[in-house]
Design an enzyme around this catalytic site. Sequence first.
Site, PDB file in Angstrom:
ATOM      1  N   SER A  10       1.080  -1.391  -0.679  1.00 26.81           N
ATOM      2  CA  SER A  10      -0.342   0.361  -0.110  1.00 26.81           C
ATOM      3  C   SER A  10       0.971   1.322  -0.094  1.00 26.81           C
ATOM      4  CB  SER A  10      -0.872   0.098   1.335  1.00 26.81           C
ATOM      5  OG  SER A  10      -1.453   1.288   1.339  1.00 26.81           O
ATOM      6  N   HIS A  35      -1.383  -1.610  -4.646  1.00 30.58           N
ATOM      7  CA  HIS A  35      -3.134  -1.352  -3.208  1.00 30.58           C
ATOM      8  C   HIS A  35      -2.952  -0.629  -2.851  1.00 30.58           C
ATOM      9  CE1 HIS A  35      -6.238  -2.428  -0.772  1.00 30.58           C
ATOM     10  NE2 HIS A  35      -5.651  -1.216   0.178  1.00 30.58           N
ATOM     11  N   ASP A  37      -4.873   3.272  -1.968  1.00 31.28           N
ATOM     12  CA  ASP A  37      -5.401   3.455  -1.419  1.00 31.28           C
ATOM     13  C   ASP A  37      -6.647   4.485  -1.356  1.00 31.28           C
ATOM     14  OD1 ASP A  37      -6.076   1.394   0.942  1.00 31.28           O
ATOM     15  OD2 ASP A  37      -4.047   2.072   0.846  1.00 31.28           O
ATOM     16  N   MET A  39      -9.769   7.533  -0.552  1.00 25.92           N
ATOM     17  CA  MET A  39     -11.032   7.868   0.453  1.00 25.92           C
ATOM     18  C   MET A  39     -11.313   8.784   0.437  1.00 25.92           C
ATOM     19  SD  MET A  39      -7.564   6.811   3.825  1.00 25.92           S
ATOM     20  CE  MET A  39      -7.520   5.676   3.667  1.00 25.92           C
ATOM     21  N   HIS A  70      -8.534  -0.011  -3.677  1.00 26.06           N
ATOM     22  CA  HIS A  70      -9.323   0.037  -2.131  1.00 26.06           C
ATOM     23  C   HIS A  70      -9.541   1.454  -2.093  1.00 26.06           C
ATOM     24  CE1 HIS A  70      -9.180  -0.123   2.196  1.00 26.06           C
ATOM     25  NE2 HIS A  70     -10.840  -0.739   1.886  1.00 26.06           N
ATOM     26  N   MET A  72     -12.171   3.783  -0.163  1.00 28.95           N
ATOM     27  CA  MET A  72     -12.986   3.928   0.806  1.00 28.95           C
ATOM     28  C   MET A  72     -13.918   4.923   0.511  1.00 28.95           C
ATOM     29  SD  MET A  72      -9.754   2.793   2.992  1.00 28.95           S
ATOM     30  CE  MET A  72      -8.905   3.084   1.674  1.00 28.95           C
ATOM     31  N   MET A 141     -10.802  -5.917   6.623  1.00 21.55           N
ATOM     32  CA  MET A 141     -10.028  -5.585   6.790  1.00 21.55           C
ATOM     33  C   MET A 141      -9.517  -5.517   8.535  1.00 21.55           C
ATOM     34  SD  MET A 141      -9.606  -2.910   4.940  1.00 21.55           S
ATOM     35  CE  MET A 141      -8.560  -1.770   5.711  1.00 21.55           C
ATOM     36  N   ASP A 175      -6.286  -6.168   5.935  1.00 21.67           N
ATOM     37  CA  ASP A 175      -5.608  -5.402   5.343  1.00 21.67           C
ATOM     38  C   ASP A 175      -5.597  -4.454   6.284  1.00 21.67           C
ATOM     39  OD1 ASP A 175      -4.526  -2.680   3.965  1.00 21.67           O
ATOM     40  OD2 ASP A 175      -6.484  -1.980   2.794  1.00 21.67           O
TER      41      ASP A 175
HETATM   42  O1  LIG Z   1      -6.583   0.640   3.958  1.00 21.52           O
HETATM   43  C1  LIG Z   1      -6.344   0.784   4.815  1.00 21.52           C
HETATM   44  C2  LIG Z   1      -6.229   1.920   5.721  1.00 21.52           C
HETATM   45  O2  LIG Z   1      -7.436   2.092   5.724  1.00 21.52           O
HETATM   46  C3  LIG Z   1      -4.350  -0.053   4.373  1.00 21.52           C
HETATM   47  O3  LIG Z   1      -4.320  -0.098   3.048  1.00 21.52           O
HETATM   48  C4  LIG Z   1      -3.473   0.463   4.972  1.00 21.52           C
HETATM   49  O4  LIG Z   1      -2.711   1.681   4.507  1.00 21.52           O
HETATM   50  C5  LIG Z   1      -2.021  -0.189   5.214  1.00 21.52           C
HETATM   51  O5  LIG Z   1      -1.219   0.656   5.795  1.00 21.52           O
HETATM   52  P1  LIG Z   1      -0.612  -0.551   7.236  1.00 21.52           P
HETATM   53  O6  LIG Z   1      -1.529  -0.516   8.267  1.00 21.52           O
HETATM   54  O7  LIG Z   1       0.084  -1.631   6.238  1.00 21.52           O
HETATM   55  O8  LIG Z   1       0.707   0.144   7.748  1.00 21.52           O
HETATM   56 FE   LIG Z   2      -6.772   0.137   1.801  1.00 22.77          FE
END
Ligand SMILES: O=C(CO)[C@@H](O)[C@H](O)COP(=O)(O)O
Ligand SMILES: [Fe+2]
Length: 228
Positions: A10, A35, A37, A39, A70, A72, A141, A175
Amino acid sequence: MSYSAKIGPSILSSDLACLGSECVRMMECGADYLHLDVMDGHFVPNITFGHPMVECLRSCVGPDPFFDMHMMVSRPEQWVKPMAAAGANQYTFHLESTTNAGNLIKEIRETGMKVGLAIKPGTTVEELAPWAGQIDMALVMTVEPGFGGQKFMEDMMPKVSWLRSQFPSLDIEVDGGVGPSTIHKCAEAGANMIVSGSAVVSSDDPRSVITMLRTAVSEAMQKRSLDR
Ligand SMILES: O=C(CO)[C@@H](O)[C@H](O)COP(=O)(O)O
Ligand SMILES: [Fe+2]
């Protein structure tokens, strides 16, 4: 067994001013996919980026790296076509964000993208189960979505074990807080797609971390197949 061990860094935890080169670096270090993310500041209390950034990242890394989006976001329906046009390969939406998962799955498929379905820690795996036959990947998650660098929630592992027992060939992703100290729990429970942010991106040796994570998953898969 039709699934394989795959590691997807990520890039949320990387230097956001250098996202393109960070994606390239992760692929050069042996990542199987990326991956990404997304948001929206509404579904989760944080904002990242949208499809214009994905389009730039696609031009930067070329056609091959697999982009797992992903999403969100509160209105996942809104971004299906823009994300497909920007070069996304898989659209992973949250079950909590829609009232019509069936229609959304159909819309994603029509664009040619693969379908991922995510659940937050408070959502039961039984709520995801009715859709499992129609999706390519289930995302369990292991933190509350919104931020990288949070603590891994081990109490999510029964969800992964249950899914693996019910859907032996489904891709199951974890994740949040996953790294060398937590990977064995995920691997033993049956996850095969591993998202790792800070543990990989902030490491001095991301290649070794990626290799270690993949080895842990492959060994657990081998053990499961021998036990059967
Ligand atoms: O979707 C998410 C958080 O919402 C993840 O993808 C995090 O970004 C993963 O990061 P780490 O917890 O591995 O540092
Ligand atoms: Fe994620």
